[in-house]
Motif scaffolding. Structure first.
Motif, PDB file in Angstrom:
ATOM      1  N   GLU A 119       0.891  -1.056   0.148  1.00 53.78           N
ATOM      2  CA  GLU A 119      -0.005  -0.015   0.152  1.00 53.78           C
ATOM      3  C   GLU A 119       0.719   1.386  -0.212  1.00 53.78           C
ATOM      4  O   GLU A 119       0.651   2.294  -0.668  1.00 53.78           O
ATOM      5  CB  GLU A 119      -0.989  -0.031   1.304  1.00 53.78           C
ATOM      6  N   GLU A 120       1.961   1.350   0.614  1.00 55.44           N
ATOM      7  CA  GLU A 120       2.938   2.229   0.816  1.00 55.44           C
ATOM      8  C   GLU A 120       3.677   2.691  -0.560  1.00 55.44           C
ATOM      9  O   GLU A 120       3.592   3.837  -0.986  1.00 55.44           O
ATOM     10  CB  GLU A 120       4.034   1.868   1.841  1.00 55.44           C
ATOM     11  N   ALA A 121       3.899   1.857  -1.333  1.00 56.52           N
ATOM     12  CA  ALA A 121       4.552   1.733  -2.853  1.00 56.52           C
ATOM     13  C   ALA A 121       3.340   2.439  -3.579  1.00 56.52           C
ATOM     14  O   ALA A 121       3.747   3.109  -4.471  1.00 56.52           O
ATOM     15  CB  ALA A 121       4.981   0.395  -3.067  1.00 56.52           C
ATOM     16  N   ILE A 122       2.212   1.910  -3.632  1.00 58.31           N
ATOM     17  CA  ILE A 122       1.279   2.515  -4.427  1.00 58.31           C
ATOM     18  C   ILE A 122       0.711   3.511  -4.049  1.00 58.31           C
ATOM     19  O   ILE A 122       0.768   4.677  -4.977  1.00 58.31           O
ATOM     20  CB  ILE A 122      -0.059   1.224  -4.566  1.00 58.31           C
ATOM     21  N   HIS A 123       0.285   4.038  -2.838  1.00 60.56           N
ATOM     22  CA  HIS A 123      -0.550   5.132  -2.566  1.00 60.56           C
ATOM     23  C   HIS A 123       0.580   6.351  -2.109  1.00 60.56           C
ATOM     24  O   HIS A 123       0.268   7.519  -2.558  1.00 60.56           O
ATOM     25  CB  HIS A 123      -1.379   4.831  -1.412  1.00 60.56           C
ATOM     26  N   VAL A 181       3.713   4.164  -7.347  1.00 64.06           N
ATOM     27  CA  VAL A 181       3.766   2.981  -8.304  1.00 64.06           C
ATOM     28  C   VAL A 181       2.630   2.513  -8.872  1.00 64.06           C
ATOM     29  O   VAL A 181       1.522   2.173  -7.958  1.00 64.06           O
ATOM     30  CB  VAL A 181       4.694   2.066  -7.593  1.00 64.06           C
ATOM     31  N   PRO A 182       2.413   2.248 -10.244  1.00 65.22           N
ATOM     32  CA  PRO A 182       1.153   1.490 -10.579  1.00 65.22           C
ATOM     33  C   PRO A 182       0.883   0.347  -9.876  1.00 65.22           C
ATOM     34  O   PRO A 182       1.734  -0.419  -9.687  1.00 65.22           O
ATOM     35  CB  PRO A 182       1.472   1.440 -11.987  1.00 65.22           C
ATOM     36  N   GLU A 183      -0.318   0.014  -9.471  1.00 63.47           N
ATOM     37  CA  GLU A 183      -0.884  -1.203  -8.617  1.00 63.47           C
ATOM     38  C   GLU A 183      -0.485  -2.263  -9.477  1.00 63.47           C
ATOM     39  O   GLU A 183       0.110  -3.196  -8.444  1.00 63.47           O
ATOM     40  CB  GLU A 183      -2.231  -0.932  -8.126  1.00 63.47           C
ATOM     41  N   ALA A 184      -0.727  -2.236 -10.467  1.00 63.03           N
ATOM     42  CA  ALA A 184      -0.396  -3.841 -11.074  1.00 63.03           C
ATOM     43  C   ALA A 184       1.061  -3.977 -11.154  1.00 63.03           C
ATOM     44  O   ALA A 184       1.412  -5.265 -10.894  1.00 63.03           O
ATOM     45  CB  ALA A 184      -0.966  -3.793 -12.524  1.00 63.03           C
ATOM     46  N   SER A 196       2.570  -7.419  -9.135  1.00 66.72           N
ATOM     47  CA  SER A 196       3.099  -8.266  -9.649  1.00 66.72           C
ATOM     48  C   SER A 196       4.683  -8.359  -9.285  1.00 66.72           C
ATOM     49  O   SER A 196       5.144  -9.795  -8.934  1.00 66.72           O
ATOM     50  CB  SER A 196       3.357  -7.885 -11.238  1.00 66.72           C
ATOM     51  N   ILE A 197       5.331  -7.423  -8.926  1.00 60.73           N
ATOM     52  CA  ILE A 197       6.724  -7.727  -8.235  1.00 60.73           C
ATOM     53  C   ILE A 197       6.766  -8.103  -6.995  1.00 60.73           C
ATOM     54  O   ILE A 197       7.794  -9.114  -6.593  1.00 60.73           O
ATOM     55  CB  ILE A 197       7.666  -6.407  -8.575  1.00 60.73           C
ATOM     56  N   LEU A 198       5.853  -7.861  -6.230  1.00 60.84           N
ATOM     57  CA  LEU A 198       5.696  -8.333  -4.685  1.00 60.84           C
ATOM     58  C   LEU A 198       5.378  -9.716  -4.700  1.00 60.84           C
ATOM     59  O   LEU A 198       6.127 -10.469  -3.994  1.00 60.84           O
ATOM     60  CB  LEU A 198       4.943  -7.437  -3.955  1.00 60.84           C
ATOM     61  N   TYR A 199       4.313 -10.277  -5.391  1.00 60.71           N
ATOM     62  CA  TYR A 199       3.740 -11.467  -5.393  1.00 60.71           C
ATOM     63  C   TYR A 199       4.815 -12.620  -6.000  1.00 60.71           C
ATOM     64  O   TYR A 199       5.156 -13.453  -5.450  1.00 60.71           O
ATOM     65  CB  TYR A 199       2.622 -11.592  -6.430  1.00 60.71           C
ATOM     66  N   GLY A 200       5.526 -11.967  -7.005  1.00 54.79           N
ATOM     67  CA  GLY A 200       6.682 -12.850  -7.492  1.00 54.79           C
ATOM     68  C   GLY A 200       7.696 -13.127  -6.696  1.00 54.79           C
ATOM     69  O   GLY A 200       8.337 -14.027  -6.370  1.00 54.79           O
ATOM     70  N   VAL A 213       9.838 -16.128  -4.273  1.00 55.01           N
ATOM     71  CA  VAL A 213      11.286 -16.382  -4.412  1.00 55.01           C
ATOM     72  C   VAL A 213      11.913 -16.213  -3.014  1.00 55.01           C
ATOM     73  O   VAL A 213      12.818 -16.848  -2.583  1.00 55.01           O
ATOM     74  CB  VAL A 213      11.759 -15.284  -5.264  1.00 55.01           C
ATOM     75  N   ALA A 214      11.242 -15.140  -2.123  1.00 57.62           N
ATOM     76  CA  ALA A 214      11.966 -14.898  -0.766  1.00 57.62           C
ATOM     77  C   ALA A 214      11.643 -16.283   0.300  1.00 57.62           C
ATOM     78  O   ALA A 214      12.357 -16.847   0.936  1.00 57.62           O
ATOM     79  CB  ALA A 214      11.324 -13.877  -0.116  1.00 57.62           C
ATOM     80  N   LEU A 215      10.256 -16.866  -0.033  1.00 60.35           N
ATOM     81  CA  LEU A 215      10.149 -17.941   0.794  1.00 60.35           C
ATOM     82  C   LEU A 215      10.657 -19.417   0.255  1.00 60.35           C
ATOM     83  O   LEU A 215      11.177 -20.024   1.138  1.00 60.35           O
ATOM     84  CB  LEU A 215       8.324 -18.232   0.763  1.00 60.35           C
TER      85      LEU A 215
END
Length: 282
Positions: free
Chosen positions: A203-207, A211-214, A218-222, A226-228
């Motif tokens: 939310e911080e990155a978007i609002h 940064v565009p939400e999509a 996309s980068i956070l979910y992917g 990888v992080a896990l």
């Protein structure tokens, strides 16, 4: 082998999940619900309601699918009515570990909690992908504890656990204290908190950063996958630059003494807050 099972709170959120699975088994199941909305849900599902006293009187195992804060008064009312040798199964360890449950020497206390489908589970169907909680299509493990050395009682608990959380891969046996150290400390205090923190960062990155939400999602979910995979299984090494960024994140976000949450006194404080108690007596 079939058992007689009483589900207390059968019309609640967890009670409906438990009941939806038990109805598929050969067990004799009595459904108990006091709230008008819960009774309506139970009846709408095609299940017959039974008075609590009748339900627990001949039950081999009583499943308490009620909120933690209700377990004290519920067990105070029901445990005296159980037949000797019956099993009381709660679905969360907090109240049991805190000593809030009414017990009897001739009634067995047990706790079981679902692990939920693993992030590393090999899913093959749309139904499995959709079942993130478990108990519907995606296989999961379960954690169980029992205060009895009787293998027959343990067998009844395991068969019940496999039924209510189905499909179940493995049932892992621990002590009630160990289960409390896993839930809440490991999975709620740490893992769920981090999940919520990830959403706050998104939310911080978007609002705030614009940064565009999509793109942000996309980068956070992917990268979360990888992080896990890298952090929990060592699938691929983090890059040198990533390790530096991770150190900065740890220094900026994590307290140096954070592992204190695994101490017994901190567990007691955490559970006291969760159960709305001043403190937990030992």
């Amino acid at each position: 082998m079939s058992h007689t099972i009483a589900v207390i709170g059968a019309g609640g959120k967890m009670g409906m999940r438990v009941s939806d699975n038990l109805v598929k088994t050969d067990h004799t199941v009595h459904y108990v619900e006091n709230s008008p909305a819960g009774r309506e849900r139970t009846l709408a599902a095609g299940r017959e309601l039974t008075d609590a006293a009748d339900a627990v009187g001949d039950a081999d195992i009583v499943v308490l699918a009620v909120p933690d804060l209700a377990l004290g008064p519920v067990t105070a009312d029901l445990v005296p009515q159980l037949r000797p040798g019956a099993i009381v199964l709660t679905l969360d360890p907090a109240a049991a570990y805190a000593g809030l449950l009414t017990t009897r020497d001739d009634v067995v206390q047990a706790v079981a909690h679902p692990c939920h489908p693993s992030v590393f589970l090999e899913r093959t169907t749309k139904e499995e992908w959709a079942d993130t909680f478990g108990g519907i299509a995606a296989p999961q493990d379960a954690i169980a504890a029992i205060e009895s050395d009787d293998p027959e009682k343990q067998r009844i608990v395991e068969e019940t656990v496999r039924a209510i959380y189905a499909p179940v891969i493995d049932v892992h046996w621990v002590t009630i204290k160990q289960l409390a150290q896993l839930e809440p400390t490991l999975v709620e205090t740490v893992a769920c908190m981090i999940g919520s923190l990830l959403n706050e960062a998104l939310e911080e990155a978007i609002h705030t950063m614009g940064v565009p939400e999509a793109a942000a999602r996309s980068i956070l979910y992917g990268h979360t996958q990888v992080a896990l995979a890298n952090g929990l299984r060592g699938d691929n090494p983090f890059s040198d630059a990533c390790l530096i960024a991770m150190d900065y994140g740890r220094e900026s976000i994590i307290k140096e003494d954070w592992k204190k949450i695994f101490r017994d006194d901190e567990l007691d404080k955490n559970l006291a807050r969760m159960l709305h108690l001043d403190h937990i007596e030992r």
